[in-house]
Structure formats: structure tokens, C-alpha cells
Design an enzyme around this catalytic site. Structure first.
Site, PDB file in Angstrom:
ATOM      1  N   LYS A  89       0.098   4.230  -0.319  1.00 20.98           N
ATOM      2  CA  LYS A  89      -0.582   5.407   0.253  1.00 20.98           C
ATOM      3  C   LYS A  89      -0.376   6.627  -0.654  1.00 20.98           C
ATOM      4  O   LYS A  89      -0.280   6.471  -1.868  1.00 20.98           O
ATOM      5  CB  LYS A  89      -0.102   5.668   1.688  1.00 20.98           C
ATOM      6  CG  LYS A  89      -0.136   4.410   2.546  1.00 20.98           C
ATOM      7  CD  LYS A  89      -0.017   4.698   4.008  1.00 20.98           C
ATOM      8  CE  LYS A  89       0.119   3.388   4.765  1.00 20.98           C
ATOM      9  NZ  LYS A  89       0.001   3.551   6.193  1.00 20.98           N
ATOM     10  N   HIS A 146      -9.509   0.970   5.131  1.00 20.93           N
ATOM     11  CA  HIS A 146      -8.217   1.186   5.799  1.00 20.93           C
ATOM     12  C   HIS A 146      -8.435   2.127   6.989  1.00 20.93           C
ATOM     13  O   HIS A 146      -9.238   3.065   6.913  1.00 20.93           O
ATOM     14  CB  HIS A 146      -7.211   1.790   4.809  1.00 20.93           C
ATOM     15  CG  HIS A 146      -5.818   1.769   5.342  1.00 20.93           C
ATOM     16  ND1 HIS A 146      -5.376   2.694   6.254  1.00 20.93           N
ATOM     17  CD2 HIS A 146      -4.787   0.923   5.129  1.00 20.93           C
ATOM     18  CE1 HIS A 146      -4.115   2.413   6.572  1.00 20.93           C
ATOM     19  NE2 HIS A 146      -3.734   1.342   5.901  1.00 20.93           N
ATOM     20  N   GLY A 203       2.343   2.070  10.790  1.00 22.90           N
ATOM     21  CA  GLY A 203       3.256   3.196  10.578  1.00 22.90           C
ATOM     22  C   GLY A 203       3.936   3.666  11.848  1.00 22.90           C
ATOM     23  O   GLY A 203       4.545   4.727  11.875  1.00 22.90           O
ATOM     24  N   GLU A 220      -6.826   4.502   8.101  1.00 22.64           N
ATOM     25  CA  GLU A 220      -6.610   5.934   7.832  1.00 22.64           C
ATOM     26  C   GLU A 220      -7.869   6.554   7.225  1.00 22.64           C
ATOM     27  O   GLU A 220      -8.194   7.707   7.501  1.00 22.64           O
ATOM     28  CB  GLU A 220      -5.380   6.122   6.914  1.00 22.64           C
ATOM     29  CG  GLU A 220      -4.096   5.886   7.706  1.00 22.64           C
ATOM     30  CD  GLU A 220      -2.907   5.407   6.893  1.00 22.64           C
ATOM     31  OE1 GLU A 220      -2.948   5.463   5.650  1.00 22.64           O
ATOM     32  OE2 GLU A 220      -1.925   4.956   7.519  1.00 22.64           O
ATOM     33  N   SER A 276       3.398  -2.318  10.467  1.00 24.42           N
ATOM     34  CA  SER A 276       4.846  -2.292  10.637  1.00 24.42           C
ATOM     35  C   SER A 276       5.513  -3.630  10.297  1.00 24.42           C
ATOM     36  O   SER A 276       6.449  -4.045  10.990  1.00 24.42           O
ATOM     37  CB  SER A 276       5.211  -1.834  12.065  1.00 24.42           C
ATOM     38  OG  SER A 276       4.730  -0.519  12.289  1.00 24.42           O
ATOM     39  N   ASN A 290       0.868  -1.178   0.000  1.00 27.68           N
ATOM     40  CA  ASN A 290       0.000   0.000   0.000  1.00 27.68           C
ATOM     41  C   ASN A 290       0.906   1.230   0.000  1.00 27.68           C
ATOM     42  O   ASN A 290       1.485   1.578   1.031  1.00 27.68           O
ATOM     43  CB  ASN A 290      -0.887  -0.038   1.259  1.00 27.68           C
ATOM     44  CG  ASN A 290      -1.719   1.226   1.428  1.00 27.68           C
ATOM     45  OD1 ASN A 290      -1.838   2.024   0.508  1.00 27.68           O
ATOM     46  ND2 ASN A 290      -2.296   1.397   2.613  1.00 27.68           N
ATOM     47  N   GLU A 317      -5.344  -5.272  10.789  1.00 28.30           N
ATOM     48  CA  GLU A 317      -4.339  -4.230  10.969  1.00 28.30           C
ATOM     49  C   GLU A 317      -4.613  -3.471  12.261  1.00 28.30           C
ATOM     50  O   GLU A 317      -5.439  -2.538  12.265  1.00 28.30           O
ATOM     51  CB  GLU A 317      -4.398  -3.231   9.805  1.00 28.30           C
ATOM     52  CG  GLU A 317      -4.116  -3.822   8.453  1.00 28.30           C
ATOM     53  CD  GLU A 317      -3.539  -2.773   7.508  1.00 28.30           C
ATOM     54  OE1 GLU A 317      -2.442  -3.010   6.995  1.00 28.30           O
ATOM     55  OE2 GLU A 317      -4.150  -1.720   7.341  1.00 28.30           O
TER      56      GLU A 317
END
Ligand code: PEP
Length: 261
Positions: A12, A100, A180, A102, A220, A10, A174
Site C-alpha cells: 500500500k 482493490h 486491515g 480501497e 487480515s 501489498n 477480500e
């Protein structure tokens, strides 16, 4: 039972056309050298929308597949700024990441919307990679499994009738606190949640489908922890953010998938 692994990068909101081109070419060259890996692992990259058409030209029908990072629930029309699933198909996508964390956090996407997008992805001929995950405070309050259950149960009623299509669904666990951040979930924490997801899938969709649906881990994942995570019974690959922006690291993660297929 070992399913064919799926490793998804991904990217991003990173990279202009030239950067994406270079990265995709390096990953493709690495995969081309890894004939046996290609049988073990399916590898996908999800660049920003602006890079898709260009990368489709470069990757063509190669073993490196393309995915979108999101899509609209609508098939077309007055939805400014949105991208329809059929548009993703049109530029060579096979997969689409949905829900996701985010997007849940920054765009307020909720479980109901992610369910509708899942239906739309199947309608438009894409395989959805549906992301689930708890926040740190939810984990600290021992709500992890409850959160995962609610997120997954919101999606399952939107699956198509066809069993073979249902079995294409990809679920990505996730934990939000590991994305991240460089913080790793332990293999025990990961396997606990993955086994729970597999059990829920079996209860809701039957053992046959649960055994075929791939459950990815993301948060991560790096070359030095990938082998421990990919060795777990219910981990069928990874959704990789930061490390997918470096071809050497991404290929090292692909190499970490065990050979006992
Ligand atoms: C992600 O964005 O899905 C992700 C897992 O990111 P990272 O690998 O950087 O934690």
C-alpha cells in the site's frame, strides 16, 4: 487439485525507498534459504510506484517478483497522475492488483472500469490480480454471493481470447470487513466464497480454465491464521496487506502454505 500458490504482499502507501529496499532484501534472503518453498509458492511484492525501479535493480531475475498496486486503463497520453501497464512492465512488474476495495471506496472505481483495466493489463503483458469482496452490510444482508457474482461477471468479458492467457488470471477474494481490521473470515466463510468463484469460472470459462485460475484470499492474513486458510481446497495463496510490511511475518505466511503440492 493443488495449483502453484501465489503469495502477494501489498505494501500500500507505506515506505520510502530505503525502507522498501531493506524489506525486499530481507524477504529475498528468506526465500533464498527456502529452496523447496520457492517451488511450492510464487512470491510477489507490490511496493508503491516510487519504489519499483529501485527494487527492480535489487531483485533482478530473482525468485521475488514485483507487481503494481494499480494501473491506468490507457496505454499512454494525457492522463495526469496515471501509470500505464507498459510502464509497470518497464520497471520489472509481472503482476498488477486491480479493483482493490480501497480504490473502489476511495477512488470510486466501479466494476466496468475494473473490467477495462483487466483488458489493459493483459494487453500490456501483466497478470491482473482482480480483487472482489463484499462489505459488512452486504454480508449481513446475505448478499455476499450476489455481489461477488456481479463483480466477477463484469471482468470476464474483458479477458483475452487465448486460453493460456485466461488461465493466468488471478482472482483475490477480500471481504472488505476483514481488510486491515484484524477481523477474520472463518475458514468456512472463505471456502464457501472461493468454491462459488471456482464454480462461476467453470460455468463461464470451462472446467479446464477454472481448475487452473488461482484464487487468493486476503483480509487480515497473519502467521497464526494462514495455515488454516491455505489448507482450504479452493484457496491458492494470499493477498497480504499489513503483515507483508514485516519480513518475518510475511515469510512465516509463505511457510504456512501446505507441502502437499
Ligand atoms: C489488502 O490490503 O489487500 C489486505 C488484505 O490487507 P490486510 O492483510 O492488512 O487485511
Amino acid at each position: 487439485m493443488r495449483r502453484r500458490a501465489l503469495i502477494v504482499g501489498n505494501w500500500k502507501m507505506n515506505g520510502l525507498i530505503e525502507t522498501g529496499r531493506g524489506l525486499a532484501r530481507e524477504v529475498l534472503a528468506g526465500l533464498t534459504e527456502r529452496e523447496e518453498r520457492k517451488l511450492l509458492c510464487e512470491v510477489v511484492v507490490c511496493p508503491p510506484f516510487t519504489g519499483l525501479a529501485d527494487l527492480n535493480q535489487i531483485l533482478g531475475s530473482s525468485s521475488l517478483k514485483l507487481g503494481g498496486q494499480d494501473m491506468s486503463e490507457y496505454p499512454s497520453g494525457a492522463h495526469t497522475g496515471e501509470i500505464a501497464g507498459i510502464m509497470l512492465r518497464n520497471v520489472g512488474c509481472w503482476y498488477v492488483i486491480l479493483g482493490h476495495s480501497e480504490r473502489r471506496a476511495e477512488r470510486g472505481e466501479d466494476d466496468a472500469l475494473i473490467g477495462r483495466k483487466t483488458a489493459a493489463a493483459f494487453r500490456d503483458g501483466l497478470v491482473p490480480i482482480v480483487c472482489l469482496g463484499e462489505t459488512l452490510s452486504q454480508r449481513e444482508q446475505s448478499q455476499t454471493l450476489e455481489v461477488i457474482e456481479a463483480q466477477l461477471l463484469a471482468v470476464l468479458p474483458h479477458l483475452p481470447d487465448s486460453v493460456s492467457k485466461i488461465q493466468q488470471l488471478v482472482v483475490a477474494y477480500e471481504p472488505v470487513w476483514a481488510i486491515g481490521t484484524g477481523k477474520n473470515a472463518t475458514p468456512q466463510q472463505v471456502q464457501e466464497v472461493h468454491a462459488f468463484i471456482r464454480k462461476l469460472l467453470a460455468e463461464q470459462l470451462g472446467e479446464g480454465s477454472a481448475a487452473k485460475i488461482r484464487i487468493l484470499y486476503g483480509g487480515s492474513v497473519k502467521p497464526d491464521n494462514a495455515a488454516d486458510l491455505f489448507g482450504l481446497d479452493d484457496v491458492d495463496g494470499g493477498l497480504i496487506g499489513g503483515a507483508s510490511l514485516n519480513a518475518t511475518d510475511f515469510l512465516a505466511i509463505v511457510d504456512a502454505y501446505p507441502n502437499d503440492f
